[in-house]
Design a protein around this motif. Structure first.
Motif, PDB file in Angstrom:
ATOM      1  N   ASP A 231       0.831  -1.206   0.000  1.00 23.55           N
ATOM      2  CA  ASP A 231       0.000   0.000   0.000  1.00 23.55           C
ATOM      3  C   ASP A 231       0.869   1.261   0.000  1.00 23.55           C
ATOM      4  OD1 ASP A 231      -2.304  -1.576   0.126  1.00 23.55           O
ATOM      5  OD2 ASP A 231      -2.340  -1.556   2.319  1.00 23.55           O
ATOM      6  N   ILE A 232       1.936   1.239   0.788  1.00 24.43           N
ATOM      7  CA  ILE A 232       2.842   2.382   0.830  1.00 24.43           C
ATOM      8  C   ILE A 232       3.575   2.516  -0.505  1.00 24.43           C
ATOM      9  CG2 ILE A 232       4.676   3.528   2.106  1.00 24.43           C
ATOM     10  CD1 ILE A 232       2.186   2.951   3.772  1.00 24.43           C
ATOM     11  N   ALA A 233       3.953   1.386  -1.091  1.00 23.25           N
ATOM     12  CA  ALA A 233       4.621   1.414  -2.394  1.00 23.25           C
ATOM     13  C   ALA A 233       3.731   2.077  -3.448  1.00 23.25           C
ATOM     14  CB  ALA A 233       4.989  -0.005  -2.818  1.00 23.25           C
ATOM     15  N   ASP A 234       2.432   1.823  -3.380  1.00 23.35           N
ATOM     16  CA  ASP A 234       1.498   2.461  -4.314  1.00 23.35           C
ATOM     17  C   ASP A 234       1.497   3.980  -4.138  1.00 23.35           C
ATOM     18  OD1 ASP A 234       0.755   0.008  -5.361  1.00 23.35           O
ATOM     19  OD2 ASP A 234      -1.086  -0.151  -4.168  1.00 23.35           O
ATOM     20  N   VAL A 235       1.595   4.439  -2.889  1.00 21.99           N
ATOM     21  CA  VAL A 235       1.639   5.879  -2.620  1.00 21.99           C
ATOM     22  C   VAL A 235       2.929   6.482  -3.171  1.00 21.99           C
ATOM     23  CG1 VAL A 235       1.667   7.647  -0.822  1.00 21.99           C
ATOM     24  CG2 VAL A 235       0.182   5.651  -0.573  1.00 21.99           C
ATOM     25  N   VAL A 236       4.037   5.774  -2.998  1.00 20.90           N
ATOM     26  CA  VAL A 236       5.315   6.243  -3.532  1.00 20.90           C
ATOM     27  C   VAL A 236       5.236   6.360  -5.056  1.00 20.90           C
ATOM     28  CG1 VAL A 236       7.773   5.721  -3.790  1.00 20.90           C
ATOM     29  CG2 VAL A 236       6.628   5.273  -1.611  1.00 20.90           C
ATOM     30  N   TYR A 237       4.632   5.364  -5.678  1.00 20.30           N
ATOM     31  CA  TYR A 237       4.501   5.397  -7.146  1.00 20.30           C
ATOM     32  C   TYR A 237       3.641   6.583  -7.590  1.00 20.30           C
ATOM     33  CZ  TYR A 237       4.001   3.828 -11.945  1.00 20.30           C
ATOM     34  OH  TYR A 237       4.037   3.763 -13.320  1.00 20.30           O
ATOM     35  N   GLU A 238       2.557   6.826  -6.864  1.00 22.72           N
ATOM     36  CA  GLU A 238       1.701   7.973  -7.189  1.00 22.72           C
ATOM     37  C   GLU A 238       2.480   9.284  -7.066  1.00 22.72           C
ATOM     38  OE1 GLU A 238      -2.135  10.433  -5.386  1.00 22.72           O
ATOM     39  OE2 GLU A 238      -1.767   8.379  -4.718  1.00 22.72           O
ATOM     40  N   ALA A 239       3.244   9.420  -5.978  1.00 24.16           N
ATOM     41  CA  ALA A 239       4.018  10.645  -5.766  1.00 24.16           C
ATOM     42  C   ALA A 239       5.074  10.835  -6.846  1.00 24.16           C
ATOM     43  CB  ALA A 239       4.669  10.615  -4.389  1.00 24.16           C
ATOM     44  N   MET A 240       5.634   9.734  -7.325  1.00 25.92           N
ATOM     45  CA  MET A 240       6.695   9.818  -8.322  1.00 25.92           C
ATOM     46  C   MET A 240       6.153  10.096  -9.726  1.00 25.92           C
ATOM     47  SD  MET A 240      10.012   9.734  -8.605  1.00 25.92           S
ATOM     48  CE  MET A 240      10.664   8.892  -7.158  1.00 25.92           C
ATOM     49  N   THR A 241       4.898   9.746  -9.982  1.00 21.31           N
ATOM     50  CA  THR A 241       4.383   9.825 -11.349  1.00 21.31           C
ATOM     51  C   THR A 241       3.270  10.855 -11.557  1.00 21.31           C
ATOM     52  OG1 THR A 241       2.835   8.007 -10.900  1.00 21.31           O
ATOM     53  CG2 THR A 241       4.986   7.419 -11.824  1.00 21.31           C
ATOM     54  N   ALA A 242       2.668  11.362 -10.488  1.00 21.03           N
ATOM     55  CA  ALA A 242       1.551  12.303 -10.627  1.00 21.03           C
ATOM     56  C   ALA A 242       2.009  13.595 -11.313  1.00 21.03           C
ATOM     57  CB  ALA A 242       0.957  12.621  -9.262  1.00 21.03           C
ATOM     58  N   ASP A 243       1.117  14.169 -12.123  1.00 19.93           N
ATOM     59  CA  ASP A 243       1.437  15.437 -12.781  1.00 19.93           C
ATOM     60  C   ASP A 243       1.620  16.555 -11.760  1.00 19.93           C
ATOM     61  OD1 ASP A 243       1.350  14.283 -15.294  1.00 19.93           O
ATOM     62  OD2 ASP A 243      -0.762  14.783 -15.622  1.00 19.93           O
ATOM     63  N   LYS A 244       0.788  16.542 -10.735  1.00 19.56           N
ATOM     64  CA  LYS A 244       0.866  17.556  -9.680  1.00 19.56           C
ATOM     65  C   LYS A 244       0.862  16.866  -8.315  1.00 19.56           C
ATOM     66  CE  LYS A 244      -1.374  21.220 -12.381  1.00 19.56           C
ATOM     67  NZ  LYS A 244      -2.495  22.192 -12.451  1.00 19.56           N
TER      68      LYS A 244
END
Length: 284
Positions: A231-244
């Protein structure tokens, strides 16, 4: 292909982050401690490239930079995740100062060493091809909400929160982002292992002997009810790839009770909550 370097990937959260990015098609350089850790990680995800990396050793960081530079052949690195960390419990009144310093060496100075060393690859070297990368620092809920008996750990995570914010505001000139992710309880065996290893034994004659036993019981229970590392890995991926992306993410189980309210309440009231939770009271 986007690329990323992740520290503290031998097990737990760092391992899950590495596997997540590799399965999303990224070239992953994963910092591990030894050959056994490297073998275990590549058995789970063969596309990961292990890198022997102790963030408290500048020579290993330099070797990692040289390796990544060679592999990327003139391209920027897409991201750096500073996940390596240690946590040793003890009351600050008694904890050995060298042990306190060790937390900063790994949890704060190690992350800053990595950032400084990899900044050229992340985009300050404008001769490289590719977009600027992002820095993600894994801090902790304790980075904003200090706990008793984890003072060394939470102090170092507070420092890393500040480093993250300062870097973000400075690196805007290069378009390099810097983001904190402060998890709450995560399902890892760290506190169960600490209790089995009798980690509080050195404080058995102190005023905190009973409180430390309660602390470990509460932390073990919290870990059992915590978030999965995936679950934390998913958050890291979101932070690394989100436009904003957000400047800070707080993946915390039962977030209202465990994070939002305590950060809003008066400090003295939070003191009382911790005292009750960990059975901290005056003698007599």
């Amino acid at each position: 292909m986007k690329s990323i370097i992740i520290t503290g990937a031998s097990s737990g959260l760092g391992e899950s982050i590495s596997i997540k990015f590799a399965r999303e098609g990224w070239l992953v350089f994963a910092g591990v401690r030894n050959e056994d850790d490297a073998k275990s990680l590549t058995e789970k995800e063969p596309k990961i490239q292990p890198v022997f990396l102790d963030v408290s050793k500048p020579e290993q960081i330099k070797a990692a930079v040289d390796l990544v530079t060679e592999k990327l052949a003139g391209q920027t690195v897409g991201g750096l995740v500073n996940n390596a960390g240690i946590a040793k419990l003890g009351p600050l009144a008694l904890q050995d100062i060298d042990e306190f310093i060790q937390h900063f060496e790994v949890n704060a100075f190690g992350g800053l060493r990595m950032a400084q060393a990899f900044l050229p690859l992340l985009g300050t070297d404008e001769s490289l091809n590719g977009d600027p990368g992002r820095i993600i620092n894994i801090t902790s809920v304790g980075g904003e909400l200090p706990s008793p008996f984890l003072g060394a750990y939470t102090a170092s995570k507070h420092a890393m929160e500040s480093i993250t914010d300062s870097l973000r505001r400075e690196l805007m000139v290069y378009g390099i982002d810097s983001i904190s992710i402060g998890p709450g309880s995560v399902k890892t065996p760290i506190w169960k292992k600490a209790k089995e290893a009798n980690a509080a034994e050195q404080y058995k004659d102190s005023a905190w002997k009973d409180s430390l036993k309660t602390f470990l019981d509460v932390m073990i229970e919290g870990g059992e009810d915590g978030l999965e590392t995936e679950d934390i890995a998913d958050v890291v991926y979101e932070a690394m790839t989100a436009d904003k992306p957000k400047a800070r993410y707080a993946p915390v189980p039962n977030k209202l009770i465990n994070y939002t309210l305590p950060t809003m309440l008066p400090e003295r009231l939070v003191d009382q909550i911790f005292a009750k939770k960990f059975d901290i009271k005056e003698d007599g």
